[in-house]
Design a protein around this motif. Sequence first.
Motif, mmCIF file in Angstrom:
data_model
loop_
_atom_site.group_PDB
_atom_site.id
_atom_site.type_symbol
_atom_site.label_atom_id
_atom_site.label_comp_id
_atom_site.label_asym_id
_atom_site.label_seq_id
_atom_site.Cartn_x
_atom_site.Cartn_y
_atom_site.Cartn_z
ATOM 1 N N THR A 126 0.850 -1.118 -0.094
ATOM 2 C CA THR A 126 0.207 -0.035 0.185
ATOM 3 C C THR A 126 0.851 1.312 0.221
ATOM 4 O OG1 THR A 126 -1.753 -1.104 1.215
ATOM 5 C CG2 THR A 126 -1.866 1.342 1.294
ATOM 6 N N LEU A 154 3.972 0.692 2.315
ATOM 7 C CA LEU A 154 3.659 -0.305 3.415
ATOM 8 C C LEU A 154 3.506 -1.615 3.135
ATOM 9 C CD1 LEU A 154 1.015 2.027 5.273
ATOM 10 C CD2 LEU A 154 3.397 1.867 5.898
ATOM 11 N N ARG A 155 3.662 -2.690 4.041
ATOM 12 C CA ARG A 155 3.447 -4.097 3.730
ATOM 13 C C ARG A 155 2.724 -4.456 5.061
ATOM 14 N NH1 ARG A 155 8.397 -7.270 1.653
ATOM 15 N NH2 ARG A 155 9.053 -6.620 3.731
ATOM 16 N N GLU A 156 1.522 -5.078 4.725
ATOM 17 C CA GLU A 156 0.735 -5.885 5.873
ATOM 18 C C GLU A 156 1.640 -6.818 6.245
ATOM 19 O OE1 GLU A 156 -3.979 -6.082 6.181
ATOM 20 O OE2 GLU A 156 -3.188 -7.627 5.053
ATOM 21 N N THR A 165 1.269 -3.529 10.094
ATOM 22 C CA THR A 165 1.857 -3.265 8.641
ATOM 23 C C THR A 165 3.444 -2.749 9.150
ATOM 24 O OG1 THR A 165 1.251 -0.746 9.064
ATOM 25 C CG2 THR A 165 0.050 -2.340 7.606
#
Lengths: 143, 143, 143, 143
Positions: free
Chosen positions: D74, D94-96, D102
């Motif tokens: 994201t 961002l990475r979950e 995140t």
Amino acid sequence: MIARSPIRVRYAETDQMGVAHHANYPVWFEIGRSEVLQLLGLRYRDIEARGFYLMLSGLQVHYRRAARYDDDLTLETWMQEARSRKLVFAYRLLRELQPGATEVLATGRTEHIMTDRSYRVASVPTDVLALLKTAVDLPARPV
Amino acid sequence: MIARSPIRVRYAETDQMGVAHHANYPVWFEIGRSEVLQLLGLRYRDIEARGFYLMLSGLQVHYRRAARYDDDLTLETWMQEARSRKLVFAYRLLRELQPGATEVLATGRTEHIMTDRSYRVASVPTDVLALLKTAVDLPARPV
Amino acid sequence: MIARSPIRVRYAETDQMGVAHHANYPVWFEIGRSEVLQLLGLRYRDIEARGFYLMLSGLQVHYRRAARYDDDLTLETWMQEARSRKLVFAYRLLRELQPGATEVLATGRTEHIMTDRSYRVASVPTDVLALLKTAVDLPARPV
Amino acid sequence: MIARSPIRVRYAETDQMGVAHHANYPVWFEIGRSEVLQLLGLRYRDIEARGFYLMLSGLQVHYRRAARYDDDLTLETWMQEARSRKLVFAYRLLRELQPGATEVLATGRTEHIMTDRSYRVASVPTDVLALLKTAVDLPARPV
């Protein structure tokens, strides 16, 4: 020590503004880094073969004038800082206006760390670091 | 089975003709292939984790109409041939003109072989091949 | 007449298979086309300045061996067909194994049409076509 | 106002380190800028149609963790400064990790000027500037 690399702007590198898209500059900088290493008798592929990656941790570019399709540019690249946990390269992209006169299109700076193949931070190998230190140069501040 | 993938043309994908540069189409096709595999419950990353690469051995694209920045396109991808030593995917890139009416921007076809991590030709693993065979579809000839 | 262009594989052109990503080949081919034109005393930028675009209508690539980071390749490009409504270029990408011995990495073929700035099909300007015709060459069938 | 754009890492965006090549981040940032404009009811293509280019004059990226093939990321993008002669956008990628958690892969910042079609510096059109000013947001310092 400053590496000078010729860069000819490719058509695929242009965008619909009619200039070289800004995301190509970091690609060109990478060419310059290869050449700095090569001037030192190092090849980046050999560093990888030894199990290390030269990862980018920071990037800065100042764009002053647009590069155009088919322009013959010169990229100057030099080592600005060489430490066990941090390497800094600097860049200046030039276009010749006429024999003896150039203009600066962009300046840049990249910060790097070394990692192993699992992307864990590693120290720059001692022999590589020693060589890189000999190349540190501090010409006109790049960015 | 046909995978339908949304593709929005990025600014960086344009060139100074004001259209999407033709070298982006094979990049988009790759997105379509991932989606075909995903619809089959396969993930390409898992295939690589098992030690295989899906290498491209052939590429054909027919360009009919230019894609433009910010266009919302639909890429159709399907498996055209699935054999132990040769996989063929086909593609159709569409743009909606108005609800219910689309035009074809391009068609394409890629041929692949499997290799191991040393790039030596390998057979497609039996379980993967069986799944791929179930997906073979033969809609309107793509290229 | 065959143009020979040096291509050094950039790091950014590799993918996680450890080879040059296949979508770079059409980008390299474009470099070869520029050089064919230049050998004829034409510059593509001048053709655009006159209001014409050389649009790609077809692309074919056969990939035989993978190109690797830092490889020094030679791209051969020649004009295969030059007609008022259709231009065809062909390509052969070579890697030197040792002095005097090369291997073919890929062959390719691109078809083009001329358009005006509104992307309407146009005839190749007569003077350009006459020059291109002098360059048509038919060496070893490329694809 | 912060635009949130989904980015799925493409295979072609990886390099032989097995991660997304750093030069893709500015390409992704551009997607985020388009979305900020779109949330304001502006489309970048309309700005160009009025004779203006949004040129990049500065770029900074801090890379903290590598993005990998097929990652669903994201990108958060927001307007940090909106002045007649200088626009600044900021980014957070961002990475979950798991639902509700995140990690930050990178932060960035781009500076822009407006130019006319001849690449001469121009003021941001008054109506556009007014809209952009309403979007200025100052969340967690990006770079």
